[in-house]
Motif scaffolding. Structure first.
Motif, mmCIF file in Angstrom:
data_model
loop_
_atom_site.group_PDB
_atom_site.id
_atom_site.type_symbol
_atom_site.label_atom_id
_atom_site.label_comp_id
_atom_site.label_asym_id
_atom_site.label_seq_id
_atom_site.Cartn_x
_atom_site.Cartn_y
_atom_site.Cartn_z
ATOM 1 N N GLY A 62 -0.758 -4.430 4.478
ATOM 2 C CA GLY A 62 -1.296 -3.161 3.991
ATOM 3 C C GLY A 62 -0.514 -1.947 4.428
ATOM 4 N N GLY A 63 0.570 -2.150 5.219
ATOM 5 C CA GLY A 63 1.326 -1.014 5.740
ATOM 6 C C GLY A 63 1.880 -0.121 4.641
ATOM 7 N N GLY A 64 2.333 -0.723 3.538
ATOM 8 C CA GLY A 64 2.875 0.061 2.436
ATOM 9 C C GLY A 64 1.820 0.914 1.766
ATOM 10 N N PHE A 65 0.608 0.396 1.631
ATOM 11 C CA PHE A 65 -0.471 1.173 1.019
ATOM 12 C C PHE A 65 -0.911 2.320 1.934
ATOM 13 N N PHE A 66 -0.962 2.051 3.236
ATOM 14 C CA PHE A 66 -1.307 3.135 4.167
ATOM 15 C C PHE A 66 -0.253 4.247 4.086
ATOM 16 N N TYR A 67 0.996 3.845 3.900
ATOM 17 C CA TYR A 67 2.074 4.831 3.749
ATOM 18 C C TYR A 67 1.884 5.646 2.469
ATOM 19 N N ALA A 68 1.392 4.988 1.407
ATOM 20 C CA ALA A 68 1.177 5.699 0.142
ATOM 21 C C ALA A 68 0.158 6.820 0.307
ATOM 22 N N ALA A 100 -7.318 5.867 -2.169
ATOM 23 C CA ALA A 100 -6.952 4.607 -2.808
ATOM 24 C C ALA A 100 -5.967 3.816 -1.949
ATOM 25 N N GLY A 101 -4.986 4.503 -1.368
ATOM 26 C CA GLY A 101 -4.028 3.822 -0.512
ATOM 27 C C GLY A 101 -4.700 3.181 0.686
ATOM 28 N N ALA A 102 -5.641 3.936 1.308
ATOM 29 C CA ALA A 102 -6.365 3.386 2.463
ATOM 30 C C ALA A 102 -7.201 2.181 2.054
ATOM 31 N N LEU A 103 -7.850 2.287 0.879
ATOM 32 C CA LEU A 103 -8.684 1.188 0.410
ATOM 33 C C LEU A 103 -7.842 -0.057 0.138
ATOM 34 N N PHE A 104 -6.733 0.118 -0.591
ATOM 35 C CA PHE A 104 -5.868 -1.023 -0.876
ATOM 36 C C PHE A 104 -5.233 -1.576 0.403
ATOM 37 N N GLY A 105 -4.980 -0.694 1.366
ATOM 38 C CA GLY A 105 -4.460 -1.158 2.645
ATOM 39 C C GLY A 105 -5.452 -2.068 3.349
ATOM 40 N N VAL A 117 1.473 -13.441 0.826
ATOM 41 C CA VAL A 117 0.585 -12.277 0.777
ATOM 42 C C VAL A 117 1.296 -11.047 1.328
ATOM 43 N N MET A 118 2.061 -11.224 2.414
ATOM 44 C CA MET A 118 2.792 -10.083 2.986
ATOM 45 C C MET A 118 3.777 -9.505 1.974
ATOM 46 N N VAL A 119 4.599 -10.372 1.390
ATOM 47 C CA VAL A 119 5.597 -9.896 0.426
ATOM 48 C C VAL A 119 4.915 -9.354 -0.823
ATOM 49 N N GLY A 120 3.878 -10.053 -1.298
ATOM 50 C CA GLY A 120 3.184 -9.621 -2.505
ATOM 51 C C GLY A 120 2.538 -8.259 -2.359
ATOM 52 N N THR A 121 1.825 -8.051 -1.252
ATOM 53 C CA THR A 121 1.182 -6.745 -1.062
ATOM 54 C C THR A 121 2.224 -5.654 -0.810
ATOM 55 N N ALA A 122 3.356 -6.010 -0.189
ATOM 56 C CA ALA A 122 4.426 -5.027 0.010
ATOM 57 C C ALA A 122 5.021 -4.598 -1.331
ATOM 58 N N LEU A 123 5.220 -5.556 -2.235
ATOM 59 C CA LEU A 123 5.731 -5.227 -3.569
ATOM 60 C C LEU A 123 4.733 -4.376 -4.351
ATOM 61 N N LEU A 124 3.459 -4.719 -4.244
ATOM 62 C CA LEU A 124 2.433 -3.927 -4.929
ATOM 63 C C LEU A 124 2.393 -2.498 -4.386
ATOM 64 N N ALA A 125 2.562 -2.366 -3.058
ATOM 65 C CA ALA A 125 2.567 -1.032 -2.463
ATOM 66 C C ALA A 125 3.759 -0.223 -2.968
ATOM 67 N N ALA A 126 4.918 -0.881 -3.078
ATOM 68 C CA ALA A 126 6.101 -0.181 -3.585
ATOM 69 C C ALA A 126 5.872 0.290 -5.021
ATOM 70 N N ALA A 127 5.274 -0.552 -5.831
ATOM 71 C CA ALA A 127 4.978 -0.163 -7.209
ATOM 72 C C ALA A 127 3.951 0.968 -7.256
ATOM 73 N N TRP A 128 2.991 0.908 -6.329
ATOM 74 C CA TRP A 128 1.951 1.941 -6.276
ATOM 75 C C TRP A 128 2.558 3.306 -5.941
ATOM 76 N N VAL A 129 3.459 3.342 -4.994
ATOM 77 C CA VAL A 129 4.094 4.617 -4.612
ATOM 78 C C VAL A 129 4.938 5.152 -5.761
ATOM 79 N N GLY A 130 5.645 4.239 -6.413
ATOM 80 C CA GLY A 130 6.468 4.652 -7.547
ATOM 81 C C GLY A 130 7.524 5.671 -7.135
ATOM 82 N N ASP A 131 7.647 6.722 -7.935
ATOM 83 C CA ASP A 131 8.640 7.762 -7.659
ATOM 84 C C ASP A 131 8.090 8.863 -6.760
ATOM 85 N N GLY A 132 6.872 8.669 -6.283
ATOM 86 C CA GLY A 132 6.265 9.709 -5.444
ATOM 87 C C GLY A 132 6.761 9.647 -4.017
#
Length: 641
Positions: free
Chosen positions: A81-87, A91-96, A122-137
């Protein structure tokens, strides 16, 4: 009551104090100075190096000032969930938090099913999802420091906790050793004597098991298919009945073959039926990353070891060896694919697998090594060695014992129940009353001193007899202690599992206060007769079956070879080498029934005391006779002249 026929070993009545001890002095818990043995330490070091590399890779996007997407991906590799917390944001906190929960669930599934790629997936999958979630932001700058710090803080916290628990365990060992020094060993060298006839609760369970076992091998009525993977799986339903029937034959029915032998043979054939073992095909794929239809040649001691004990106990209790011939144990996948073994060659796979691992122990679930399963596997080898003069246990025994002492013994004298062969860490919630008492009766054949020490430690840590004569016991949460019992019998209640394990261990040890307290506690909590239904052994049963086998009189004396089930329920059958004593119950309405005897002296006349009838053995030592059967009937058949 019937005249008590005694085995040759029983010449006089002796008190408990008169029986010689099997262990003169309980050995103290050795001082353990390191948290892990050398093999486990090496595996853990490799795991921590891998984690450090992943940590460095996860930090690279931050160190190199890469895009927010890369930073989210890297932080997701460091911590679930580290990537989502970074986002950031709600929503980021929830997904994290959902990522953390998903990782916890997959860790459980990894243990329960052996899905080795699950946690990294799960680690790689959630990291990829977090990267997609952040996008260009952009992400939350502070999280570039908070997530790595949380990772380091978590590992520091866990390391300090482990060190503290290790020191506490060393301290407990000092207290245990003071008690052990004063404790009287429980195990005694006892004569092998047939137990009394089955009480009502045991008769009911006997009939339940026979109803299941005597149906055609391809029929599965009454078996539970709700649990494919854990302790309610078919393999455990089958082997528990198989073991109990063998124990019952050895302790109460040594002079009865007939449908009891048929039931045990059927259960072994069900054990090698594809319905029982096809789970391994899938576990091998997701756990060992290999397609493998053979269920015993790579790992899987939860099948080979448990089946091996079923084979050895049946052979010992009945004196017959129907699975000695090549191909008599054939695991058939389909018409074109089959894996033929005999009793001995299947056990050869246990030896081979034990030698594949530095531990000398090998996995049940893929990449998970269980102490209980490996003790069972060793017992399977010991049973075969004792009956056939092989030396399979000797081949792996030295390494096995070294692992028990150096790798699996905890500082307080307890035993690690489950260890990752890939990463070296243990699952602490699987230890406790259930997980550790389980192995006691499989220690007594080759290591009675270890059984004595572990039994003393477990009694001090987990159980005692209270002033009312009941068992006070402590259970560990979130593990086996608090799981509902698997479908090994008709009873399913919380806490019955550990109580059954305590009863089985206490019976093997001959610890009468714990036996009586546990039986009373079980019956009061779950109903009168439940303890009887779970009681199939006496003191030293497993030890005697391995090391002593059948007494000569039981191997050669007359037997009841034929009786119709369920018309006749045989609740006791014992011979002194010449005479035969039977206790029978009618399985239904009163009537007459025909019985068959074997291993009589050819041509010799015999007298049935209760009916006054006489019979004569034919040239093959067989005889048949008819009796009225209503309720309970005793028969004592003695030679004439």
């Amino acid at each position: 009551m019937a005249t008590q026929i005694k085995a040759p070993a029983e010449s006089v009545n002796v008190t408990e104090e008169m029986l010689p001890k099997l262990v003169d002095r309980i050995p103290p818990i050795p001082r353990i100075e390191r948290m892990h043995g050398p093999i486990t330490q090496r595996i853990l070091r490799r795991f921590y190096i891998l984690q450090a590399l992943v940590f460095v890779v996860g930090l690279l996007p931050i160190a190199l000032g890469m895009s927010a997407q890369w930073k989210a991906f890297g932080l997701g590799l460091i911590l679930p969930g580290g990537g989502f917390f970074y986002a950031g944001g709600i929503a980021g906190a929830l997904f994290g938090l959902l990522s953390v929960a998903a990782f916890a669930v997959i860790m459980f599934i990894w243990w329960a099913r052996g899905v080795v790629l699950g946690p990294p997936g799960v680690m790689v999958g959630t990291a990829l999802l977090a990267a997609a979630w952040v996008g260009d932001g952009s992400g939350v700058k502070a999280m570039e420091y908070v997530v790595p710090a949380a990772f380091l803080g978590l590992h520091l916290y866990l390391a300090v906790g482990r060190r503290q628990k290790f020191a506490e365990a060393q301290k407990r060992a000092e207290g245990h050793n003071k008690a052990i020094e004063k404790a009287e060993p429980v195990l005694r060298d006892r004569p092998i004597v047939a137990s009394p006839e089955m009480p009502d609760g045991q008769v009911a369970e006997f009939r339940r098991m026979l109803d299941l076992a005597l149906q055609p091998v391809d029929s599965w009525e009454g078996f539970n298919f709700n649990d494919t993977w854990q302790d309610g799986a078919l393999r455990y339903q089958i082997c528990t009945m198989s073991w109990n029937l063998s124990f019952g034959q050895y302790t109460q029915l040594p002079a009865f073959h007939g449908y009891l032998n048929t039931a045990q043979e059927n259960l072994i054939r069900k054990h090698i039926h594809r319905n029982t073992w096809n789970y391994w095909y899938w576990e091998s794929i997701w756990g060992n990353l290999r397609i493998d239809k053979n269920p015993v040649h790579i790992d899987n001691i939860m099948l080979s070891g448990f089946l091996g004990v079923s084979l050895g106990l049946f052979e010992t209790a009945s004196g017959t060896s129907p699975f000695r011939e090549p191909g008599s144990l054939t695991f058939r996948w389909d018409e074109n694919t089959a894996f033929p073994y005999s009793h001995e060659t299947m056990l050869g796979e246990i030896v081979k697998n034990a030698k594949r691992y530095d531990y000398g122990w090998f996995p049940c679930e893929p990449r998970w090594i269980y102490s209980m399963c490996n003790l069972v596997g060793l017992t399977a080898l010991e049973l075969h060695d004792a009956r056939h003069g092989t030396k399979m246990a000797e081949e792996i025994g030295k390494r096995f014992e070294q692992t028990m002492e150096e790798e699996m013994m905890l500082p307080d004298g307890r035993i690690r129940v489950c260890t990752s062969s890939t990463f070296g860490f243990t699952v602490p919630s699987l230890s406790g009353l259930f997980g550790e008492t389980w192995g006691i009766r499989f220690l007594t054949p080759h290591a009675p001193e270890q059984a004595e020490r572990l039994w003393q430690v477990l009694k001090r840590d987990f159980m005692s007899v209270n002033e009312k004569g009941r068992l006070d016991f402590r259970l560990l949460p979130l593990g086996w202690d608090t799981r509902k019992p698997a479908n090994f019998s008709s009873s399913q209640w919380p806490e019955l599992n550990p109580l059954i394990m305590v009863l089985w261990a206490a019976l093997e040890m001959g610890d009468e206060p714990i036996i009586q307290a546990t039986r009373l506690t079980i019956d009061e909590r779950y109903g009168e007769g439940i303890a009887d239904a779970m009681t199939w052994t006496r003191a030293n049963t497993v030890r005697d079956m391995v090391n002593r086998g059948l007494p000569q009189a039981w191997r050669t004396g007359p037997i009841l070879s034929e009786a119709r089930y369920p018309e006749v329920i045989v609740t006791r059958a014992v011979t002194d080498g010449e005479a035969l004593e039977l206790v029978l119950r009618a399985g239904g309405e009163a009537g007459t029934t025909e019985l068959g005897l074997d291993r009589l002296v050819p041509g010799k006349s015999y007298h049935i005391r209760q009916t006054g009838a006489n019979l004569t053995a034919d040239s093959q030592g067989k005889a048949r006779f008819t009796i009225p059967l209503a309720g309970r009937v005793e028969l004592t058949i003695v030679p004439q002249g």
